[in-house]
Design a protein around this motif. Structure first.
Motif, PDB file in Angstrom:
ATOM      1  N   LYS A   1      -3.519  -2.116  -6.507  1.00 21.36           N
ATOM      2  CA  LYS A   1      -3.931  -1.856  -5.124  1.00 21.36           C
ATOM      3  C   LYS A   1      -2.953  -0.862  -4.504  1.00 21.36           C
ATOM      4  O   LYS A   1      -1.867  -0.627  -5.032  1.00 21.36           O
ATOM      5  CB  LYS A   1      -3.969  -3.162  -4.339  1.00 21.36           C
ATOM      6  CG  LYS A   1      -4.997  -4.152  -4.890  1.00 21.36           C
ATOM      7  CD  LYS A   1      -4.987  -5.449  -4.133  1.00 21.36           C
ATOM      8  CE  LYS A   1      -6.088  -6.387  -4.603  1.00 21.36           C
ATOM      9  NZ  LYS A   1      -5.933  -6.808  -6.003  1.00 21.36           N
ATOM     10  N   PHE A   2      -3.339  -0.271  -3.363  1.00 21.47           N
ATOM     11  CA  PHE A   2      -2.515   0.807  -2.810  1.00 21.47           C
ATOM     12  C   PHE A   2      -1.089   0.359  -2.516  1.00 21.47           C
ATOM     13  O   PHE A   2      -0.135   1.099  -2.781  1.00 21.47           O
ATOM     14  CB  PHE A   2      -3.158   1.383  -1.537  1.00 21.47           C
ATOM     15  CG  PHE A   2      -2.381   2.559  -0.987  1.00 21.47           C
ATOM     16  CD1 PHE A   2      -2.499   3.818  -1.566  1.00 21.47           C
ATOM     17  CD2 PHE A   2      -1.496   2.397   0.075  1.00 21.47           C
ATOM     18  CE1 PHE A   2      -1.752   4.898  -1.093  1.00 21.47           C
ATOM     19  CE2 PHE A   2      -0.748   3.473   0.549  1.00 21.47           C
ATOM     20  CZ  PHE A   2      -0.881   4.718  -0.038  1.00 21.47           C
ATOM     21  N   TYR A   3      -0.922  -0.863  -1.985  1.00 18.99           N
ATOM     22  CA  TYR A   3       0.432  -1.304  -1.630  1.00 18.99           C
ATOM     23  C   TYR A   3       1.343  -1.391  -2.865  1.00 18.99           C
ATOM     24  O   TYR A   3       2.560  -1.292  -2.752  1.00 18.99           O
ATOM     25  CB  TYR A   3       0.387  -2.647  -0.876  1.00 18.99           C
ATOM     26  CG  TYR A   3       0.089  -3.858  -1.730  1.00 18.99           C
ATOM     27  CD1 TYR A   3       1.108  -4.528  -2.419  1.00 18.99           C
ATOM     28  CD2 TYR A   3      -1.216  -4.347  -1.852  1.00 18.99           C
ATOM     29  CE1 TYR A   3       0.838  -5.646  -3.200  1.00 18.99           C
ATOM     30  CE2 TYR A   3      -1.487  -5.453  -2.639  1.00 18.99           C
ATOM     31  CZ  TYR A   3      -0.459  -6.097  -3.303  1.00 18.99           C
ATOM     32  OH  TYR A   3      -0.716  -7.207  -4.090  1.00 18.99           O
ATOM     33  N   GLU A   4       0.714  -1.511  -4.061  1.00 16.81           N
ATOM     34  CA  GLU A   4       1.504  -1.604  -5.291  1.00 16.81           C
ATOM     35  C   GLU A   4       1.979  -0.226  -5.789  1.00 16.81           C
ATOM     36  O   GLU A   4       2.916  -0.159  -6.584  1.00 16.81           O
ATOM     37  CB  GLU A   4       0.668  -2.287  -6.384  1.00 16.81           C
ATOM     38  CG  GLU A   4       0.350  -3.740  -6.076  1.00 16.81           C
ATOM     39  CD  GLU A   4      -0.549  -4.375  -7.126  1.00 16.81           C
ATOM     40  OE1 GLU A   4      -0.036  -5.179  -7.941  1.00 16.81           O
ATOM     41  OE2 GLU A   4      -1.759  -4.057  -7.145  1.00 16.81           O
TER      42      GLU A   4
ATOM     43  N   ALA B   1       2.441   2.372  -3.412  1.00 19.31           N
ATOM     44  CA  ALA B   1       2.941   3.067  -2.219  1.00 19.31           C
ATOM     45  C   ALA B   1       4.393   3.525  -2.379  1.00 19.31           C
ATOM     46  O   ALA B   1       4.747   4.647  -1.998  1.00 19.31           O
ATOM     47  CB  ALA B   1       2.798   2.173  -0.989  1.00 19.31           C
ATOM     48  N   LYS B   2       5.233   2.656  -2.936  1.00 16.96           N
ATOM     49  CA  LYS B   2       6.656   3.005  -3.088  1.00 16.96           C
ATOM     50  C   LYS B   2       6.821   4.226  -3.992  1.00 16.96           C
ATOM     51  O   LYS B   2       7.615   5.123  -3.702  1.00 16.96           O
ATOM     52  CB  LYS B   2       7.427   1.816  -3.659  1.00 16.96           C
ATOM     53  CG  LYS B   2       8.925   2.077  -3.795  1.00 16.96           C
ATOM     54  CD  LYS B   2       9.658   0.891  -4.406  1.00 16.96           C
ATOM     55  CE  LYS B   2      11.131   1.225  -4.601  1.00 16.96           C
ATOM     56  NZ  LYS B   2      11.868   0.120  -5.265  1.00 16.96           N
TER      57      LYS B   2
ATOM     58  N   GLU C   1      -3.956   5.112   4.718  1.00 17.36           N
ATOM     59  CA  GLU C   1      -3.570   4.014   3.827  1.00 17.36           C
ATOM     60  C   GLU C   1      -2.178   3.480   4.188  1.00 17.36           C
ATOM     61  O   GLU C   1      -1.953   2.264   4.212  1.00 17.36           O
ATOM     62  CB  GLU C   1      -3.587   4.482   2.364  1.00 17.36           C
ATOM     63  CG  GLU C   1      -4.979   4.712   1.793  1.00 17.36           C
ATOM     64  CD  GLU C   1      -5.697   3.414   1.429  1.00 17.36           C
ATOM     65  OE1 GLU C   1      -5.215   2.312   1.796  1.00 17.36           O
ATOM     66  OE2 GLU C   1      -6.744   3.494   0.770  1.00 17.36           O
ATOM     67  N   PHE C   2      -1.238   4.379   4.466  1.00 14.60           N
ATOM     68  CA  PHE C   2       0.112   3.938   4.832  1.00 14.60           C
ATOM     69  C   PHE C   2       0.126   3.248   6.199  1.00 14.60           C
ATOM     70  O   PHE C   2       0.895   2.298   6.429  1.00 14.60           O
ATOM     71  CB  PHE C   2       1.085   5.124   4.816  1.00 14.60           C
ATOM     72  CG  PHE C   2       1.652   5.415   3.456  1.00 14.60           C
ATOM     73  CD1 PHE C   2       2.557   4.546   2.855  1.00 14.60           C
ATOM     74  CD2 PHE C   2       1.272   6.553   2.765  1.00 14.60           C
ATOM     75  CE1 PHE C   2       3.082   4.806   1.596  1.00 14.60           C
ATOM     76  CE2 PHE C   2       1.783   6.826   1.499  1.00 14.60           C
ATOM     77  CZ  PHE C   2       2.699   5.950   0.910  1.00 14.60           C
TER      78      PHE C   2
ATOM     79  N   ARG D   1      -2.178   1.381   7.390  1.00 15.99           N
ATOM     80  CA  ARG D   1      -2.643   0.008   7.172  1.00 15.99           C
ATOM     81  C   ARG D   1      -1.507  -0.902   6.715  1.00 15.99           C
ATOM     82  O   ARG D   1      -1.557  -2.124   6.888  1.00 15.99           O
ATOM     83  CB  ARG D   1      -3.768   0.000   6.133  1.00 15.99           C
ATOM     84  CG  ARG D   1      -5.076   0.609   6.633  1.00 15.99           C
ATOM     85  CD  ARG D   1      -6.074   0.812   5.492  1.00 15.99           C
ATOM     86  NE  ARG D   1      -7.279   1.518   5.958  1.00 15.99           N
ATOM     87  CZ  ARG D   1      -8.115   2.167   5.177  1.00 15.99           C
ATOM     88  NH1 ARG D   1      -7.879   2.220   3.859  1.00 15.99           N
ATOM     89  NH2 ARG D   1      -9.171   2.763   5.675  1.00 15.99           N
ATOM     90  N   LEU D   2      -0.479  -0.265   6.098  1.00 20.67           N
ATOM     91  CA  LEU D   2       0.691  -1.030   5.643  1.00 20.67           C
ATOM     92  C   LEU D   2       1.798  -1.061   6.698  1.00 20.67           C
ATOM     93  O   LEU D   2       2.874  -1.618   6.466  1.00 20.67           O
ATOM     94  CB  LEU D   2       1.249  -0.425   4.344  1.00 20.67           C
ATOM     95  CG  LEU D   2       0.308  -0.380   3.138  1.00 20.67           C
ATOM     96  CD1 LEU D   2       1.002   0.298   1.961  1.00 20.67           C
ATOM     97  CD2 LEU D   2      -0.143  -1.782   2.744  1.00 20.67           C
TER      98      LEU D   2
ATOM     99  N   TYR E   1       3.335   1.711   7.892  1.00 19.16           N
ATOM    100  CA  TYR E   1       4.340   2.737   7.596  1.00 19.16           C
ATOM    101  C   TYR E   1       3.840   4.086   8.102  1.00 19.16           C
ATOM    102  O   TYR E   1       2.681   4.450   7.885  1.00 19.16           O
ATOM    103  CB  TYR E   1       4.590   2.804   6.086  1.00 19.16           C
ATOM    104  CG  TYR E   1       5.629   3.822   5.658  1.00 19.16           C
ATOM    105  CD1 TYR E   1       6.989   3.524   5.728  1.00 19.16           C
ATOM    106  CD2 TYR E   1       5.247   5.082   5.191  1.00 19.16           C
ATOM    107  CE1 TYR E   1       7.943   4.451   5.336  1.00 19.16           C
ATOM    108  CE2 TYR E   1       6.191   6.019   4.783  1.00 19.16           C
ATOM    109  CZ  TYR E   1       7.538   5.695   4.865  1.00 19.16           C
ATOM    110  OH  TYR E   1       8.474   6.619   4.483  1.00 19.16           O
TER     111      TYR E   1
END
Length: 453
Positions: A66-69, A71-72, A98-99, A101-102, A104
């Motif tokens: 998933k995107f959060y995985e 993102a870093k 996308e960021f 939504r997290l 950031y």
């Protein structure tokens, strides 16, 4: 550094799209130094028309991160970079969404290759990625997949950097480094430079180009600038903030680029080179007996020259070779002053034109053969020389005696006709200096390949 990327999405309503695939190539202006490619689980269905376009379907993404995985990793690879994409507004908006939504705030400087291509390739009828790469001979695989599109954008961006003769793209990047307060020391600058043939640009803290040069070994030449003790070297050492370069592979391309870049950018410490460096020229003059003499004089723009030279010594050395090759007489090429027989006749290396044993008509045919071999007017040819890699060649186009520009092409995509070459050509300015640079290069013992058309 540039982070050149492409994103595939699910499609759908504005700002409700999800990322299905992302490819990022970290590019230092010369080569890819890092990359990240991954499918992404958007956690929402893909629109049917997108499945048909990209070939990516919902089942392919079930086990994707998933995107959060990822993102870093995206933040790491794009740090201190300018984001480059074909239609950058779209890709950048999707990433920011996308960021967001997290929680950031992903904020980067961007460059759009659509806008750049419209500015630097105005002759192209279409600026879509697919049509551009076909017209420019850029190989492309996996169209409408993130990796294939991003890699094609890298090659397109490389070509746009070469087309940007005013160096606006690189100047903007230098200014970005200045804003961030990154002031490299001289040894750090030298460390990052390669031992290659090319043109280099020295910038000050304002982002202005203060010196342009060419070298067979850029790293060695910059080291000479930074360790020199002349007044000009010390001034450059005091002002330098950054050095960029363009590898050419071919020394001829480097010479031609250097000449044009100096005239266009007018760097402060290139003042002497803004004017012509070819101060001596060779002229044909008919004497009272009807023999064509070859005379070396200070260059005079009002007279038509055969060719020209950077120094009197270079001109004389060339005349010695020409005299021998075309069986001319040193008396009539200005190499031996006498009112009778030349020295070469005395040692039986001249057949006596100097004392009338060869008629003016016969002798002048030899001179005309040399002039014809040297002249540029109405010549149509491609000079093929080394490229930047073992699988690449450079091509310099001369059409009707006018220097049109140069291009690089892959050996797997041979230039089969001039129209193909014109599509990928980096247009250059024709003037007396470039004509003489090319003539001088062609006079070398190790001549490059010529294709006449």
């Amino acid at each position: 550094m540039y982070a050149i990327l492409d994103i595939e999405t699910t499609g759908g309503a504005f700002n409700e799209e999800g990322i299905t695939e992302i490819a990022i190539y970290k590019y230092d202006g010369h080569e890819i130094v890092d990359q990240f490619i991954s499918l992404v689980n958007p956690e929402i269905p893909i629109q049917p028309f997108v499945v048909k376009l990209t070939g990516i379907n919902n089942s392919m993404l079930v086990s994707a991160p998933k995107f959060y995985e990822v993102a870093k990793r995206i933040i790491e690879i794009t740090e201190d970079c300018v984001i480059v994409a074909h239609n950058a507004d779209f890709d950048y908006r999707i990433l920011r969404t996308e960021f967001k939504r997290l929680g950031y705030d992903f904020t980067m400087k961007t460059l759009c290759t659509v806008e750049l291509s419209k500015k630097l390739l105005p002759e192209q009828p279409s600026h879509s990625l697919g049509k551009l790469v076909r017209a420019l001979g850029i190989p492309m695989a996996d169209r409408h997949r993130a990796s294939g599109d991003a890699l094609a954008t890298v090659k397109l961006f490389q070509m746009l950097l070469e087309k940007d003769v005013h160096k606006e793209i690189v100047k903007d990047f230098i200014k970005l480094k200045i804003e961030k307060g990154l002031a490299p020391r001289l040894q750090d600058i030298i460390r990052d430079l390669p031992n290659v043939v090319g043109v280099y640009y020295i910038y000050n803290e304002k982002g202005d180009i203060i010196y342009v040069g060419k070298s067979k070994n850029i790293k060695k030449r910059i080291n000479q600038h930074f360790t020199g003790i002349t007044n000009s070297a010390k001034k450059i050492q005091a002002e330098v903030f950054a050095v960029t370069y363009e590898e050419t592979g071919s020394e001829l391309v480097a010479l031609l680029k250097e000449s044009q870049e100096i005239k266009i950018n007018k760097p402060r410490y290139n003042r002497a080179q803004r004017k012509t460096i070819f101060q001596w020229a060779l002229y044909p003059e008919v004497d009272k007996d009807g023999y064509i003499n070859l005379k070396l004089h200070k260059a005079d723009g009002r007279k038509k020259e055969i060719t020209s030279f950077t120094s009197l010594l270079e001109g004389k050395n060339m005349l010695f070779r020409v005299t021998e090759k075309y069986h001319l007489c040193q008396k009539y090429t200005g190499l031996y002053e006498t009112k009778t027989a030349c020295f070469q006749y005395k040692i039986k290396e001249c057949d006596g034109a100097c004392i009338g044993l060869v008629s003016p008509q016969e002798y002048n045919e030899r001179v005309k053969a040399f002039i014809k071999a040297s002249e540029f007017e109405s010549q149509n040819m491609v000079i093929v020389d080394r490229g930047r890699t073992i699988s690449e060649r450079s091509a310099i186009l001369i059409e009707n005696g006018i220097y049109k520009g140069y291009a690089f092409y892959d050996l797997n995509y041979q230039i089969t006709n001039i129209e193909v070459l014109k599509n990928i050509l980096i247009p250059m300015i024709n003037n007396r200096d470039v004509k003489n640079i090319i003539q001088s290069y062609l006079r070398k013992e190790k001549k490059p390949k010529l294709i006449k058309f």
